[in-house]
Scaffold this motif. Structure first.
Motif, PDB file in Angstrom:
ATOM      1  N   GLY A 207       0.812  -1.212   0.000  1.00 40.14           N
ATOM      2  CA  GLY A 207       0.000   0.000   0.000  1.00 40.14           C
ATOM      3  C   GLY A 207       0.845   1.261   0.000  1.00 40.14           C
ATOM      4  N   LEU A 208       1.896   1.290   0.827  1.00 37.54           N
ATOM      5  CA  LEU A 208       2.705   2.501   0.921  1.00 37.54           C
ATOM      6  C   LEU A 208       3.517   2.731  -0.349  1.00 37.54           C
ATOM      7  CD1 LEU A 208       3.601   4.886   2.582  1.00 37.54           C
ATOM      8  CD2 LEU A 208       5.367   3.462   3.612  1.00 37.54           C
ATOM      9  N   VAL A 209       4.139   1.673  -0.872  1.00 40.29           N
ATOM     10  CA  VAL A 209       4.915   1.818  -2.103  1.00 40.29           C
ATOM     11  C   VAL A 209       4.007   2.284  -3.248  1.00 40.29           C
ATOM     12  CG1 VAL A 209       6.250   0.578  -3.854  1.00 40.29           C
ATOM     13  CG2 VAL A 209       6.672   0.143  -1.431  1.00 40.29           C
ATOM     14  N   SER A 210       2.827   1.685  -3.355  1.00 41.44           N
ATOM     15  CA  SER A 210       1.893   2.084  -4.418  1.00 41.44           C
ATOM     16  C   SER A 210       1.418   3.519  -4.229  1.00 41.44           C
ATOM     17  CB  SER A 210       0.681   1.140  -4.434  1.00 41.44           C
ATOM     18  OG  SER A 210       1.078  -0.191  -4.669  1.00 41.44           O
ATOM     19  N   LEU A 211       1.188   3.922  -2.993  1.00 43.05           N
ATOM     20  CA  LEU A 211       0.749   5.289  -2.714  1.00 43.05           C
ATOM     21  C   LEU A 211       1.804   6.305  -3.139  1.00 43.05           C
ATOM     22  CD1 LEU A 211      -1.284   7.263  -1.407  1.00 43.05           C
ATOM     23  CD2 LEU A 211      -0.093   6.876   0.767  1.00 43.05           C
ATOM     24  N   VAL A 212       3.055   6.063  -2.758  1.00 42.04           N
ATOM     25  CA  VAL A 212       4.125   6.998  -3.108  1.00 42.04           C
ATOM     26  C   VAL A 212       4.299   7.069  -4.624  1.00 42.04           C
ATOM     27  CG1 VAL A 212       6.608   7.423  -2.957  1.00 42.04           C
ATOM     28  CG2 VAL A 212       5.330   6.742  -0.921  1.00 42.04           C
ATOM     29  N   TRP A 217       3.626  10.036  -9.590  1.00 41.23           N
ATOM     30  CA  TRP A 217       3.247  10.064 -11.006  1.00 41.23           C
ATOM     31  C   TRP A 217       2.118  11.063 -11.260  1.00 41.23           C
ATOM     32  CZ3 TRP A 217       3.199   4.031 -11.207  1.00 41.23           C
ATOM     33  CH2 TRP A 217       4.501   3.575 -11.402  1.00 41.23           C
ATOM     34  N   ALA A 218       1.149  11.104 -10.352  1.00 41.26           N
ATOM     35  CA  ALA A 218       0.038  12.040 -10.523  1.00 41.26           C
ATOM     36  C   ALA A 218       0.530  13.486 -10.422  1.00 41.26           C
ATOM     37  CB  ALA A 218      -1.041  11.770  -9.490  1.00 41.26           C
ATOM     38  N   LEU A 231      -2.706   4.206  -7.422  1.00 43.86           N
ATOM     39  CA  LEU A 231      -3.524   4.728  -6.327  1.00 43.86           C
ATOM     40  C   LEU A 231      -4.648   3.765  -5.958  1.00 43.86           C
ATOM     41  CD1 LEU A 231      -3.711   8.498  -7.349  1.00 43.86           C
ATOM     42  CD2 LEU A 231      -2.419   7.496  -5.465  1.00 43.86           C
ATOM     43  N   VAL A 232      -5.208   3.079  -6.949  1.00 45.96           N
ATOM     44  CA  VAL A 232      -6.238   2.074  -6.664  1.00 45.96           C
ATOM     45  C   VAL A 232      -5.645   0.925  -5.859  1.00 45.96           C
ATOM     46  CG1 VAL A 232      -7.752   0.339  -7.700  1.00 45.96           C
ATOM     47  CG2 VAL A 232      -7.678   2.658  -8.643  1.00 45.96           C
ATOM     48  N   VAL A 233      -4.471   0.440  -6.297  1.00 44.98           N
ATOM     49  CA  VAL A 233      -3.799  -0.637  -5.567  1.00 44.98           C
ATOM     50  C   VAL A 233      -3.491  -0.185  -4.140  1.00 44.98           C
ATOM     51  CG1 VAL A 233      -1.693  -2.021  -5.422  1.00 44.98           C
ATOM     52  CG2 VAL A 233      -2.838  -1.724  -7.622  1.00 44.98           C
ATOM     53  N   ARG A 399       4.362  10.648  10.506  1.00 46.66           N
ATOM     54  CA  ARG A 399       5.097  11.864  10.162  1.00 46.66           C
ATOM     55  C   ARG A 399       5.768  11.717   8.793  1.00 46.66           C
ATOM     56  NH1 ARG A 399       9.050  14.346  14.636  1.00 46.66           N
ATOM     57  NH2 ARG A 399       7.028  14.283  15.705  1.00 46.66           N
ATOM     58  N   GLN A 400       6.397  10.566   8.561  1.00 48.52           N
ATOM     59  CA  GLN A 400       7.110  10.365   7.303  1.00 48.52           C
ATOM     60  C   GLN A 400       6.155  10.201   6.128  1.00 48.52           C
ATOM     61  OE1 GLN A 400      11.063   8.114   9.115  1.00 48.52           O
ATOM     62  NE2 GLN A 400      10.407   7.709   7.032  1.00 48.52           N
ATOM     63  N   ILE A 401       5.031   9.514   6.351  1.00 41.24           N
ATOM     64  CA  ILE A 401       4.051   9.373   5.277  1.00 41.24           C
ATOM     65  C   ILE A 401       3.471  10.740   4.918  1.00 41.24           C
ATOM     66  CG2 ILE A 401       1.787   8.432   4.673  1.00 41.24           C
ATOM     67  CD1 ILE A 401       2.473   5.961   6.293  1.00 41.24           C
ATOM     68  N   GLY A 402       3.131  11.525   5.941  1.00 45.98           N
ATOM     69  CA  GLY A 402       2.598  12.861   5.686  1.00 45.98           C
ATOM     70  C   GLY A 402       3.571  13.719   4.905  1.00 45.98           C
ATOM     71  N   SER A 403       4.849  13.657   5.268  1.00 40.58           N
ATOM     72  CA  SER A 403       5.868  14.437   4.579  1.00 40.58           C
ATOM     73  C   SER A 403       6.044  13.972   3.139  1.00 40.58           C
ATOM     74  CB  SER A 403       7.200  14.326   5.324  1.00 40.58           C
ATOM     75  OG  SER A 403       8.234  14.961   4.606  1.00 40.58           O
ATOM     76  N   THR A 404       6.096  12.644   2.928  1.00 45.40           N
ATOM     77  CA  THR A 404       6.324  12.103   1.583  1.00 45.40           C
ATOM     78  C   THR A 404       5.181  12.457   0.642  1.00 45.40           C
ATOM     79  OG1 THR A 404       7.589  10.251   2.512  1.00 45.40           O
ATOM     80  CG2 THR A 404       6.756   9.984   0.278  1.00 45.40           C
ATOM     81  N   VAL A 405       3.943  12.216   1.086  1.00 42.35           N
ATOM     82  CA  VAL A 405       2.784  12.482   0.233  1.00 42.35           C
ATOM     83  C   VAL A 405       2.619  13.977  -0.018  1.00 42.35           C
ATOM     84  CG1 VAL A 405       0.281  12.270   0.053  1.00 42.35           C
ATOM     85  CG2 VAL A 405       1.627  10.361   0.941  1.00 42.35           C
ATOM     86  N   ALA A 406       2.746  14.784   1.035  1.00 41.45           N
ATOM     87  CA  ALA A 406       2.570  16.229   0.868  1.00 41.45           C
ATOM     88  C   ALA A 406       3.658  16.829  -0.010  1.00 41.45           C
ATOM     89  CB  ALA A 406       2.567  16.911   2.233  1.00 41.45           C
ATOM     90  N   THR A 407       4.886  16.322   0.092  1.00 43.66           N
ATOM     91  CA  THR A 407       5.968  16.819  -0.751  1.00 43.66           C
ATOM     92  C   THR A 407       5.656  16.581  -2.223  1.00 43.66           C
ATOM     93  OG1 THR A 407       7.625  16.450   0.975  1.00 43.66           O
ATOM     94  CG2 THR A 407       8.427  16.600  -1.280  1.00 43.66           C
TER      95      THR A 407
END
Length: 498
Positions: A207-212, A217-218, A231-233, A399-407
């Motif tokens: 889930g995390l790898v697919s999200l990043v 890409w988006a 994103l679906v995965v 914290r790291q997920i928030g930073s990665t996605v927001a970046t």
């Protein structure tokens, strides 16, 4: 496991050295990336030297947190340090980009163990009252690494070659290993789990790898169908992960702990730090180079002011919380300061003296640092003592997920917004600060206005994020940190006044 004052200070020095080593390796590589990509002939893979490291360290957090609770943090800490040194050696000997990326992934995995177990060990050998002071010292490794890493990486690359960016870890790491072998105590290990949460770990990783990948890409608008599919995965895998974690007897991420108001509010505050500040810091130099027409060197003063503010308040509030036992007031004040500062940044007119945005962003840093490490210590004190590793991993994870996605989102917003507003004849792909600085005054003013209009709503959105943090801070229960060593608490226990 209480330690004498001398042993505790020796331990803190050891953990700070190792934490700084892990944090520095994240920042020191940035200035050598272009050289590395050119010599290894793989410019298209350059970003994965950083992304692979960050992603690996994020994915492994819950797994390593659980291992720390089961095997004991000392074992996981020492094993992580040995793997980190081996991966650093392999990075320096890389003959192609694939070799380097794989080595960086291993390095990121072991770096997660160093950071996480340092915090876990401190929690296991201190009382809740002592913990904020020592956690702030360990937490200082990250802002210091942000300050010195890029400069150090550039100097090493220029004078010794890029391989030494990684090999420099070896002499420092060997000294740190010797210190750790002596200083890190043998802590009590937990019971071996009857059923390890393999399904949860696999679903989380997917889930995390697919999200990043999907968000990246988006944001770049280069993926199209690939981004949607990723994103679906990610959605399906993360939904499966939450279902699994609610059902398995020993989950890697203990969701039941979020019934505790301290843990829930503290975790939200940790995520807000990643989204609200860590995500924007990397883009500040570009903003000031384009909007304020300053050089690359001068543009770096703003993030430096931000980090210095963060470092100062991190150490100060850690000391004050340990001295007084009070903790709730600091995140309330901190989120208010950060939110106000970002709202001011959103409305700041282009052309004001550079010291003005420096002071404003220093205020944002002061606000963030006031609860950056403190909230980790508070959440640790609210969790069962035998789940310290897992809960520490969880609060770092969000914290790291928030930073990665927001970046990724901010990067895509800037790229799309600037490209859409540029006048005909100007190509966003070839727009550089140097070309803008050499252009006619009318073009300079136009580009400055475009960047200001693109960044203003970004600053507003981040200010709103911190405003939500004010609510999370207010929801923290009243109380004082205890002077007594941690006992095994039930998951629903709140901090009890001393």
């Amino acid at each position: 496991m209480p330690l004498s004052t001398v042993k505790l200070r020796f331990l803190v020095a050891s953990l700070l050295t190792v934490s700084f080593l892990g944090a520095l390796d994240h920042t020191v590589v940035s200035t050598s990336l272009a050289t590395i990509a050119g010599e290894l002939g793989a410019l298209e893979l350059m970003s994965w030297v950083v992304v692979g490291y960050t992603l690996a360290s994020t994915v492994l957090l819950p797994v390593l947190g659980k291992l720390g609770d089961v095997l004991g943090p000392r074992r996981v800490f020492l094993a992580s340090l040995l793997v980190f040194l081996g991966a650093s050696l392999a990075c320096g000997f890389a003959q192609d980009m694939t070799w380097l990326v794989v080595s960086r992934v291993v390095q990121g995995m072991s770096s997660a163990g160093l950071q996480l177990m340092s915090q876990t060990i401190i929690a296991r050998v201190t009382t809740p009252r002592e913990r904020p002071r020592y956690m702030a010292i360990i937490g200082a490794a990250f802002p210091i690494a942000i300050l010195v890493g890029p400069v150090l990486g550039g100097a090493i690359t220029d004078y010794w070659g890029w391989s030494w960016v990684f090999w420099i870890n070896l002499p420092v790491g060997i000294v740190a290993l010797a210190l750790a072998l002596v200083a890190v105590p043998k802590l009590e290990r937990g019971q071996l789990p009857r059923h390890y949460d393999v399904a949860g770990a696999a679903a989380f990783t997917l889930g995390l790898v697919s999200l990043v990948l999907g968000v990246t890409w988006a944001a770049e608008r280069s993926g199209g169908v690939q981004a949607v599919a990723a994103l679906v995965v990610a959605g399906v895998a993360l939904l499966a992960f939450f279902i699994i974690e609610r059902r398995v007897p020993e989950p890697i991420v203990p969701l039941r702990f979020f019934a505790n108001r301290t843990i829930a509010a503290g975790t939200a505050l940790s995520a807000i730090i990643g989204v609200g500040l860590f995500s924007i810091t990397a883009y500040l130099p570009t903003y000031f180079q384009m909007a304020y027409q300053v050089s690359a060197t001068v543009s770096g003063l703003v993030p430096i002011a931000t980090v210095l503010g963060m470092l100062a308040s991190n150490l100060l509030t850690g000391w004050l919380a340990s001295r007084t036992g009070q903790y709730r007031i600091f995140p309330i004040i901190g989120t208010c300061m950060a939110s106000a500062g970002l709202f001011v940044m959103a409305g700041l007119p282009v052309g004001v003296p550079l010291w003005v945005p420096m002071a404003v962003m220093a205020t944002v840093g002061l606000g963030t640092g006031s609860f950056m490490s403190l909230i980790v210590a508070v959440v640790q004190s609210a969790a069962p003592a035998n789940q310290t590793g897992s809960i520490t991993a969880t609060i770092n994870l969000v914290r790291q997920i928030g930073s990665t996605v927001a970046t990724a989102v901010i990067g895509g917003t800037i790229g799309f917004g600037v490209a859409a507003l540029l006048p005909p004849g100007m190509d966003a792909a070839t727009l550089t600060p140097q070309s803008v600085h050499q252009a006619a005054p009318a073009i300079q003013e136009s580009v400055a206005a475009i960047y200001a209009s693109v960044f203003s709503p970004i600053f507003c959105a981040l200010a709103v994020t911190y405003a939500l943090g004010i609510l999370a801070a207010v929801l923290l229960p009243q109380g004082r940190l205890s002077d007594e060593p941690d006992a095994v608490r039930s998951p629903n226990t709140e901090p009890v006044p001393a």
